[in-house]
Design a protein around this motif. Structure first.
Motif, PDB file in Angstrom:
ATOM      1  N   ARG A  64      17.996  70.704  40.206  1.00  0.00           N
ATOM      2  CA  ARG A  64      17.010  70.584  39.127  1.00  0.00           C
ATOM      3  C   ARG A  64      16.137  71.830  38.992  1.00  0.00           C
ATOM      4  N   ILE A  65      16.196  72.728  39.969  1.00  0.00           N
ATOM      5  CA  ILE A  65      15.375  73.955  39.903  1.00  0.00           C
ATOM      6  C   ILE A  65      15.685  74.782  38.650  1.00  0.00           C
ATOM      7  N   PRO A  66      16.979  74.952  38.271  1.00  0.00           N
ATOM      8  CA  PRO A  66      17.270  75.750  37.070  1.00  0.00           C
ATOM      9  C   PRO A  66      16.790  75.135  35.755  1.00  0.00           C
ATOM     10  N   LEU A  67      16.223  73.927  35.808  1.00  0.00           N
ATOM     11  CA  LEU A  67      15.632  73.358  34.591  1.00  0.00           C
ATOM     12  C   LEU A  67      14.582  74.291  33.995  1.00  0.00           C
ATOM     13  N   ILE A  68      14.022  75.170  34.829  1.00  0.00           N
ATOM     14  CA  ILE A  68      12.999  76.096  34.358  1.00  0.00           C
ATOM     15  C   ILE A  68      13.532  76.980  33.226  1.00  0.00           C
ATOM     16  N   PHE A  69      14.849  77.201  33.194  1.00  0.00           N
ATOM     17  CA  PHE A  69      15.442  77.978  32.092  1.00  0.00           C
ATOM     18  C   PHE A  69      15.209  77.296  30.746  1.00  0.00           C
ATOM     19  N   CYS A  89       4.742  77.164   8.461  1.00  0.00           N
ATOM     20  CA  CYS A  89       6.204  77.085   8.420  1.00  0.00           C
ATOM     21  C   CYS A  89       6.773  77.307   9.829  1.00  0.00           C
ATOM     22  N   PRO A  90       7.572  76.340  10.350  1.00  0.00           N
ATOM     23  CA  PRO A  90       8.101  76.465  11.714  1.00  0.00           C
ATOM     24  C   PRO A  90       9.483  77.120  11.781  1.00  0.00           C
ATOM     25  N   LYS A  91       9.898  77.798  10.703  1.00  0.00           N
ATOM     26  CA  LYS A  91      11.267  78.309  10.627  1.00  0.00           C
ATOM     27  C   LYS A  91      11.609  79.268  11.779  1.00  0.00           C
ATOM     28  N   LEU A  92      10.758  80.271  12.040  1.00  0.00           N
ATOM     29  CA  LEU A  92      11.062  81.268  13.068  1.00  0.00           C
ATOM     30  C   LEU A  92      11.086  80.633  14.467  1.00  0.00           C
ATOM     31  N   ALA A  93      10.094  79.779  14.744  1.00  0.00           N
ATOM     32  CA  ALA A  93      10.035  79.117  16.054  1.00  0.00           C
ATOM     33  C   ALA A  93      11.255  78.213  16.251  1.00  0.00           C
ATOM     34  N   THR A  94      11.704  77.555  15.177  1.00  0.00           N
ATOM     35  CA  THR A  94      12.896  76.695  15.258  1.00  0.00           C
ATOM     36  C   THR A  94      14.140  77.530  15.546  1.00  0.00           C
ATOM     37  N   GLU A  95      14.237  78.692  14.912  1.00  0.00           N
ATOM     38  CA  GLU A  95      15.375  79.594  15.160  1.00  0.00           C
ATOM     39  C   GLU A  95      15.402  80.042  16.622  1.00  0.00           C
ATOM     40  N   TYR A  96      14.205  80.376  17.146  1.00  0.00           N
ATOM     41  CA  TYR A  96      14.129  80.793  18.550  1.00  0.00           C
ATOM     42  C   TYR A  96      14.482  79.641  19.494  1.00  0.00           C
ATOM     43  N   PHE A  97      14.110  78.425  19.095  1.00  0.00           N
ATOM     44  CA  PHE A  97      14.471  77.251  19.906  1.00  0.00           C
ATOM     45  C   PHE A  97      15.991  77.107  19.979  1.00  0.00           C
ATOM     46  N   ILE A  98      16.660  77.214  18.830  1.00  0.00           N
ATOM     47  CA  ILE A  98      18.128  77.056  18.784  1.00  0.00           C
ATOM     48  C   ILE A  98      18.819  78.191  19.538  1.00  0.00           C
ATOM     49  N   LYS A  99      18.385  79.426  19.280  1.00  0.00           N
ATOM     50  CA  LYS A  99      18.987  80.576  19.978  1.00  0.00           C
ATOM     51  C   LYS A  99      18.692  80.525  21.478  1.00  0.00           C
ATOM     52  N   GLY A 100      17.467  80.135  21.822  1.00  0.00           N
ATOM     53  CA  GLY A 100      17.081  80.041  23.227  1.00  0.00           C
ATOM     54  C   GLY A 100      17.884  78.982  23.956  1.00  0.00           C
ATOM     55  N   ALA A 101      18.089  77.834  23.294  1.00  0.00           N
ATOM     56  CA  ALA A 101      18.883  76.759  23.908  1.00  0.00           C
ATOM     57  C   ALA A 101      20.322  77.218  24.120  1.00  0.00           C
ATOM     58  N   ALA A 102      20.876  77.916  23.114  1.00  0.00           N
ATOM     59  CA  ALA A 102      22.257  78.409  23.235  1.00  0.00           C
ATOM     60  C   ALA A 102      22.398  79.421  24.370  1.00  0.00           C
ATOM     61  N   LEU A 107      23.067  79.379  31.349  1.00  0.00           N
ATOM     62  CA  LEU A 107      22.365  79.836  32.554  1.00  0.00           C
ATOM     63  C   LEU A 107      21.921  78.648  33.405  1.00  0.00           C
ATOM     64  N   PHE A 108      21.503  77.566  32.736  1.00  0.00           N
ATOM     65  CA  PHE A 108      21.089  76.351  33.441  1.00  0.00           C
ATOM     66  C   PHE A 108      22.250  75.776  34.254  1.00  0.00           C
ATOM     67  N   PHE A 109      23.423  75.620  33.611  1.00  0.00           N
ATOM     68  CA  PHE A 109      24.571  75.036  34.312  1.00  0.00           C
ATOM     69  C   PHE A 109      25.076  75.960  35.424  1.00  0.00           C
ATOM     70  N   LEU A 110      25.069  77.255  35.175  1.00  0.00           N
ATOM     71  CA  LEU A 110      25.454  78.212  36.218  1.00  0.00           C
ATOM     72  C   LEU A 110      24.440  78.175  37.367  1.00  0.00           C
ATOM     73  N   GLY A 111      23.177  78.061  37.009  1.00  0.00           N
ATOM     74  CA  GLY A 111      22.110  78.008  38.005  1.00  0.00           C
ATOM     75  C   GLY A 111      22.218  76.802  38.923  1.00  0.00           C
ATOM     76  N   ILE A 112      22.729  75.688  38.407  1.00  0.00           N
ATOM     77  CA  ILE A 112      22.895  74.478  39.224  1.00  0.00           C
ATOM     78  C   ILE A 112      23.806  74.778  40.412  1.00  0.00           C
ATOM     79  N   PHE A 113      24.964  75.384  40.135  1.00  0.00           N
ATOM     80  CA  PHE A 113      25.929  75.685  41.200  1.00  0.00           C
ATOM     81  C   PHE A 113      25.360  76.703  42.189  1.00  0.00           C
TER      82      PHE A 113
END
Length: 200
Positions: A64-69, A89-102, A107-113
């Motif tokens: 669960r430590i890599p959850l920080i990502f 307008c939340p357009k830019l923040a929403t774009e960063y959320f989608i790009k950040g999640a992608a 990195l999160f799944f790699l970090g688990i291992f």
């Protein structure tokens, strides 16, 4: 490159329908809860990691430590929700959320291992043994490690939470219980269960 954009929304909150307004008002609660939970879990597991070598009983879920990502994309999700709530307008923040999640999800799944491997290696190197009897059957259950493997008793396998409570004061004092103390505790706890079931 802009990180935050403060541009007034085309549609004001007062122009929204009741359901849309309710979503805008409640929307920040979800990412805020995620962000708080992520930080709490990260700090808790980091505390467990730091206690290696100092305590006799460790209950860790280092995966669960890599959850920080995920904290970073959810921070932009929270920002987008707040911006919409205050008529920006939340357009830019929403774009960063989608790009950040992608970017952060791999990195999160790699970090688990990586984290699991590193923490388990550190535990074994420090002299801990994995105790299957005190580890819950669920895949998500934390792994239990003991500095003294003779304290891993099959008779305590059905009372994981009681066992954890038993070891807690010893961890706080930096001491180790004797095998006799643990066996007595297990026997007395089982007897208390039977008395409760039988209405004594």
């Amino acid at each position: 490159m802009k990180i935050v954009e403060w541009k007034h929304a085309d549609k004001k909150l007062s122009e929204l329908k009741l359901k849309e307004l309710a979503v805008c008002v409640l929307a920040p609660l979800l990412p805020a809860s995620f962000c708080v939970a992520i930080v709490y879990v990260f700090l808790n597991e980091l505390g467990v990691f730091k206690s290696i070598g100092e305590v006799v009983y460790i209950k860790e879920n280092s995966g669960r430590i890599p959850l920080i990502f995920l904290f970073f994309p959810f921070s932009f999700f929270l920002l987008a929700s707040i911006q919409r709530l205050i008529n920006f307008c939340p357009k830019l923040a929403t774009e960063y959320f989608i790009k950040g999640a992608a970017l952060m999800l791999p990195l999160f799944f790699l970090g688990i291992f990586i984290t699991n491997f590193y923490v388990e290696h550190k535990l074994k190197q420090t002299g801990y043994s994995h105790c299957y009897w005190y580890t819950g059957a669920s895949f998500r259950a934390p792994d239990v490690w003991l500095k003294n493997d003779s304290l891993c008793l099959q008779s305590g396998s059905l009372m994981q939470s009681d066992i954890a409570n038993f070891f807690e004061p010893f961890n706080q004092q930096g001491t180790e219980p004797s095998l006799e103390e643990l066996e007595t505790f297990i026997t007395e706890t089982k007897q208390a269960w039977e008395d409760h079931i039988n209405g004594r």
